[in-house]
Motif scaffolding. Sequence first.
Motif, short mmCIF file in Angstrom:
data_model
loop_
_atom_site.label_atom_id
_atom_site.label_comp_id
_atom_site.label_asym_id
_atom_site.label_seq_id
_atom_site.Cartn_x
_atom_site.Cartn_y
_atom_site.Cartn_z
N GLY A 120 0.46 -1.35 0.23
CA GLY A 120 -0.09 -0.53 0.10
C GLY A 120 0.85 1.51 0.13
O GLY A 120 0.27 2.24 0.20
N LEU A 121 1.94 1.13 0.12
CA LEU A 121 3.35 2.29 0.27
C LEU A 121 3.57 2.71 -1.20
O LEU A 121 3.62 2.23 -2.00
N MET A 122 3.31 4.26 -1.69
CA MET A 122 3.88 4.57 -2.95
C MET A 122 5.00 5.05 -2.61
O MET A 122 5.48 5.10 -4.04
N VAL A 123 5.69 5.77 -2.09
CA VAL A 123 6.44 6.89 -1.52
C VAL A 123 6.68 7.05 0.10
O VAL A 123 5.93 6.14 0.53
N GLU A 124 8.19 6.77 -0.80
CA GLU A 124 9.55 6.38 0.85
C GLU A 124 10.28 8.11 1.07
O GLU A 124 10.87 8.46 0.40
N LEU A 125 10.43 8.37 1.91
CA LEU A 125 10.49 10.26 2.05
C LEU A 125 11.82 9.57 2.53
O LEU A 125 11.58 9.34 4.22
N ALA A 126 13.48 10.21 2.77
CA ALA A 126 14.60 10.36 3.52
C ALA A 126 15.77 10.67 3.09
O ALA A 126 15.78 11.88 2.30
N GLY A 127 15.21 11.90 4.48
CA GLY A 127 16.36 13.37 4.04
C GLY A 127 17.50 13.19 5.63
O GLY A 127 17.15 12.61 6.71
N THR A 128 18.13 14.20 5.20
CA THR A 128 19.37 14.71 6.29
C THR A 128 18.73 16.43 6.25
O THR A 128 19.43 16.75 4.58
N ALA A 129 19.03 16.36 7.19
CA ALA A 129 19.25 17.81 7.44
C ALA A 129 20.44 18.13 8.59
O ALA A 129 21.11 17.84 9.36
N VAL A 130 21.30 18.94 7.88
CA VAL A 130 22.26 19.75 9.03
C VAL A 130 21.51 21.70 9.76
O VAL A 130 21.03 21.87 9.32
N ASP A 131 22.38 21.42 10.69
CA ASP A 131 22.04 22.50 11.55
C ASP A 131 22.97 23.29 11.79
O ASP A 131 23.70 23.50 11.43
#
Length: 82
Positions: free
Chosen positions: A71-82
């Motif tokens: 049922g999943l169609m999309v997955e996001l993986a993010g990298t953030a810096v402060d």
Amino acid sequence: MAAQLALSLDNLEAVLAGAGTTLTNLVRLVVHTADVDRLSAHHGVLAASLGAAGAAPATTLLGVNRPALPGLMVELAGTAVD
């Protein structure tokens, strides 16, 4: 697809907020989908959210054979810096 993409972005924002940061700190975003054509048709959802936040991460779109859960169609993986 548009609803799952919007929910994925909301979830990403919540995780970032929990870490004391926002989408503007996102430097890398990887989008996984089993249906690249369908996701491309709804790319505006992603672009609008990132644009509204003033975020411009390097973005990669990956087509996968199938998602981790049915049922999943999309997955996001993010990298953030402060």
